[in-house]
Write a protein that holds these residues in place. Sequence first.
Motif, short mmCIF file in Angstrom:
data_model
loop_
_atom_site.label_atom_id
_atom_site.label_comp_id
_atom_site.label_asym_id
_atom_site.label_seq_id
_atom_site.Cartn_x
_atom_site.Cartn_y
_atom_site.Cartn_z
N GLU A 1 27.89 3.09 7.52
CA GLU A 1 27.67 3.36 8.94
C GLU A 1 26.40 2.65 9.39
OE1 GLU A 1 26.46 7.09 11.85
OE2 GLU A 1 26.61 7.36 9.68
N ARG A 2 26.46 1.96 10.51
CA ARG A 2 25.30 1.24 11.03
C ARG A 2 24.76 1.98 12.24
NH1 ARG A 2 24.87 -3.61 8.56
NH2 ARG A 2 26.73 -4.38 7.49
N ARG A 3 23.49 2.20 12.20
CA ARG A 3 22.86 2.88 13.33
C ARG A 3 21.38 2.57 13.37
NH1 ARG A 3 22.40 9.32 12.03
NH2 ARG A 3 24.59 9.06 11.52
N ASP A 4 20.83 2.63 14.58
CA ASP A 4 19.37 2.59 14.76
C ASP A 4 18.96 4.00 15.14
OD1 ASP A 4 16.78 0.98 15.35
OD2 ASP A 4 17.07 2.28 17.09
N ALA A 5 18.03 4.56 14.41
CA ALA A 5 17.73 5.99 14.55
C ALA A 5 17.21 6.36 15.92
CB ALA A 5 16.72 6.42 13.48
N ILE A 6 16.70 5.40 16.67
CA ILE A 6 16.09 5.74 17.95
C ILE A 6 16.95 5.30 19.12
CG2 ILE A 6 14.10 5.31 19.46
CD1 ILE A 6 12.38 5.20 17.03
N ASN A 7 17.52 4.09 19.05
CA ASN A 7 18.13 3.51 20.24
C ASN A 7 19.65 3.42 20.19
OD1 ASN A 7 15.66 2.92 21.61
ND2 ASN A 7 15.32 1.31 20.10
N GLU B 1 30.52 23.89 8.24
CA GLU B 1 30.86 24.57 9.49
C GLU B 1 31.53 23.62 10.47
OE1 GLU B 1 28.49 26.93 13.14
OE2 GLU B 1 27.42 26.22 11.35
N ALA B 2 31.05 22.39 10.55
CA ALA B 2 31.61 21.41 11.47
C ALA B 2 33.04 21.03 11.06
CB ALA B 2 30.73 20.17 11.53
N ILE B 3 33.25 20.77 9.77
CA ILE B 3 34.60 20.38 9.31
C ILE B 3 35.60 21.48 9.63
CG2 ILE B 3 35.98 19.89 7.24
CD1 ILE B 3 33.46 18.53 6.07
N GLU B 4 35.24 22.73 9.37
CA GLU B 4 36.16 23.84 9.64
C GLU B 4 36.36 24.04 11.14
OE1 GLU B 4 34.35 27.04 7.56
OE2 GLU B 4 35.21 26.48 5.61
N ALA B 5 35.31 23.79 11.96
CA ALA B 5 35.46 23.93 13.40
C ALA B 5 36.42 22.91 13.97
CB ALA B 5 34.10 23.81 14.08
N PHE B 6 36.54 21.74 13.32
CA PHE B 6 37.45 20.69 13.79
C PHE B 6 38.85 20.82 13.18
CE2 PHE B 6 33.29 18.22 14.05
CZ PHE B 6 33.07 18.64 15.34
N GLY B 7 39.11 21.93 12.52
CA GLY B 7 40.46 22.21 12.01
C GLY B 7 40.67 21.85 10.56
N VAL C 1 41.96 9.90 -3.39
CA VAL C 1 41.01 10.64 -2.56
C VAL C 1 39.92 9.70 -2.07
CG1 VAL C 1 39.33 12.52 -2.52
CG2 VAL C 1 41.47 12.78 -3.79
N ARG C 2 39.64 9.74 -0.76
CA ARG C 2 38.53 8.94 -0.22
C ARG C 2 37.20 9.53 -0.68
NH1 ARG C 2 41.78 8.90 4.55
NH2 ARG C 2 40.74 10.83 5.16
N ARG C 3 36.31 8.62 -1.06
CA ARG C 3 34.99 9.06 -1.54
C ARG C 3 33.92 8.51 -0.62
NH1 ARG C 3 35.39 9.12 -8.11
NH2 ARG C 3 37.61 9.66 -8.23
N THR C 4 33.04 9.44 -0.17
CA THR C 4 32.00 9.07 0.79
C THR C 4 30.66 9.52 0.26
OG1 THR C 4 33.56 9.35 2.62
CG2 THR C 4 31.22 9.31 3.18
N LEU C 5 29.68 8.63 0.34
CA LEU C 5 28.31 8.95 -0.08
C LEU C 5 27.48 9.24 1.16
CD1 LEU C 5 26.33 9.13 -2.49
CD2 LEU C 5 25.73 6.74 -2.02
N MET C 6 26.74 10.31 1.11
CA MET C 6 25.90 10.72 2.24
C MET C 6 24.44 10.50 1.88
SD MET C 6 26.26 14.21 4.47
CE MET C 6 26.15 15.24 3.00
N ARG D 1 26.34 12.41 12.40
CA ARG D 1 26.86 12.42 13.76
C ARG D 1 28.29 12.93 13.74
NH1 ARG D 1 25.18 6.48 16.11
NH2 ARG D 1 22.92 6.73 16.03
N GLU D 2 28.63 13.65 14.77
CA GLU D 2 29.98 14.21 14.84
C GLU D 2 31.04 13.12 14.80
OE1 GLU D 2 32.47 15.82 18.51
OE2 GLU D 2 30.88 17.24 17.96
N LYS D 3 30.85 12.08 15.60
CA LYS D 3 31.86 11.01 15.68
C LYS D 3 32.00 10.28 14.35
CE LYS D 3 33.19 7.00 18.46
NZ LYS D 3 33.49 6.16 17.29
N SER D 4 30.89 10.01 13.68
CA SER D 4 30.94 9.30 12.39
C SER D 4 31.65 10.13 11.35
CB SER D 4 29.52 8.96 11.93
OG SER D 4 28.87 8.14 12.88
N LEU D 5 31.37 11.44 11.32
CA LEU D 5 32.03 12.32 10.35
C LEU D 5 33.54 12.34 10.58
CD1 LEU D 5 31.87 14.47 8.10
CD2 LEU D 5 31.53 16.18 9.91
N ILE D 6 33.95 12.46 11.83
CA ILE D 6 35.38 12.51 12.14
C ILE D 6 36.04 11.17 11.82
CG2 ILE D 6 37.04 12.73 14.03
CD1 ILE D 6 35.16 14.78 15.29
#
Length: 749
Positions: A595-601, A494-500, A551-556, A579-584
Amino acid sequence: MSEPARLRERVSDGLGLAAPAAQPADRADTTSHKAIERHEVHARSIALHVAVSLSVGAFSAALIALAVPYAVTVALASFFAAVLVGLLFYALFSKSSPLPDELPADFSDVRLRQTQNRSLIAGMQEAMGDIVVIRNMDRRIVEANTVFREMTGCSAPEGLSCEEIGIAFRPGGKAHVYDVEIATPFGQRIFSWHDAVTRDLASSRLLISSIARDVTEERLALGEREDARLRAEKADAEKARLLATVSHEIRLPLSGMLGMNHLLSQTKLNEEQRNYLDGMKQSGQSLVQLVEDLLDYSTMEAGRFKLNPRAENLRRLIESIVEMLAHRAHEKGIEITSFVTPDVPDYLDFDPARLRQVLFNLLGNAVKFTREGGVVIRAHMVEGELLITVEDTGPGMSAAEQARIFGEFEQAGPMSQRSAGTGLGLAISARIVREFGGSLTVSSRKGKGSTFKLAFRPGSAPAGMPDQGRRHCLQHTNVLLIAPKGVAAAVTMEAIEAFGGKCTLIHQPEDLQRLKDKMDGATAGLTDIIVDQRISALFRDDLKDWPQQNVRRTLMVSPEERPSTMHVSFDAWLIRPLREKSLIDVLCGRLRGIERRDAINDNHPDVGFSSRVSEGASGIEILVAEDDAVNARIIRAVLEKSGFIVRTVDDFQVLLQSVAPGVPHLPHLIISDLNMPGGEGLEVLPDLLLTLKGEGNIPVIVLSGDASAATAEILMKAGAAKVLTKPADPRRLVEEIRRLLEAKRLLPS
């Protein structure tokens, strides 16, 4: 007319009331009096006719005698004599016409109705126990009714004043209105007494006409209500003090638990130990949330609740809440995800702390009660109104449970899960949303899950317009998404299609094989393949010989699944929940690797240890005033790891001596607890802050177990640099220290 009748009529006329009805004897007197008056009017009418006729005849005869001969004079005299006789006969025997001042024939009916009305009102006054009394201008009683005599026990009050009888007057709320206390045979009674100055029609003298009604029960009820209000206010104050004391005592060990947890997390740990540590931290945070719920409930009950709106990024707020609950959801084997539509502006005006509290409660409940499936939160705009929905695939609720779910101390779900909370969360959330000017509703079906809808109209911040480019940022992207069935895959598509962009979703290896065989226009132009780690093993061989090599390949993966090294088969890795920004960024080629992230901060850029602090902190001394040994040890360890020199004291008297005038060495910054031995914090700290203003303006950070806004306001007005509620986050404490030292140019900015 009898004396009682005249008294009732005088009082009624003076107070603007109808006079009481006359008694039978009074009516007989009135009838005979009217007959005499009619006879006198008739006699006066006859005399008037005679006088007019004689005058006209004499005047006419005199004129004739002077002007005409004798024969004519005799004729005219005879004529006027006849006229005079006719007038006399008319006056004597005909029905007299009414004079101007004579009353019409139906006036007696009007007087009768007035008399009846006065009689009715007088009877009502007697029946209701109203006092009626007339006094002269010297305030001596002229007349009084039976009720007055019975209530005062004075059978002959004439000539006496009310004070002499024992009546005490107290001023009322209006002029000529009094509260009167009378010692009656039935006990002490209170009357509402009204005075009016009237004029006696017979003697033209001024009189004071009074009427009084017994209001003893009303005054007693009013006094009881006032006493009840005072008792309720006292009970509320005592409850507030109790909650403040209890919350302080709970926050103190909580600070030690979470602080030690933080220090331990900075050491070298294996994965199992870190998981145990995360569990301890989540338990401590749950206890903090429980304390906050109780304090919020108390604040709302006391009417002291208020919002603090400001411009905030809604996407980051929602994503941070989802990430905080992701570990709990993944442990249960369920999915959790979020999606904010492109029409939602980046920044909106709302109270972020309160909205976070509401959404955390809704999502936390959804995760707690959902055993399979998942939880998804969506946000979109509808005609200027922000609509946020939280959907789950949990057990659902019956109509009866939905009707009471927003009540205080109410819970739904099985009994085994009800004991995990107080039942205040949804009640508090609903009241917060009402303060937003919005609504919080629920729709649910038993066995089908629940949907909570939160709607309110936020204020638009300066940068509050939707980003139109967000709708088309993926217009050149064609994605093949390989993921298990569930809310996470559906929302990602749904998000991918909403962003065109374009997205094809498959769940089984057979679907991929059919797709390779067809290779139609929808798949021939693929730009990206995203594979979920949970089913990646099923598609490993098929993806190796994929015909399109560019084709770019991404593991989730989930945070718990991410390994320490990058797999060579994939160009980038994304972490669920997305996250929206990471997906885009990944689909636009701006993000490669893990992708590097801290789940809380991670969504709070101002939170976290900064290397700049430790680099420039050498030689900076901080004085810590804390009477609890565990908390003092935690603060010392945190600050020393950041490169500061730390000195500790454990009561207010030693603190005051450490910064007294003439002391050769003063600290650069002070951290003080609000409650310590040696004095009352709200009295000692303002004096200390006043002293420090003349000693180089040393900043003071106050740690308080009292989360009330009033306490923080008192300290900030007294000059405190910052007030932090216990348990204070060590990262935030260090960042506040850095900010204050940078402002004093003691640290490089």
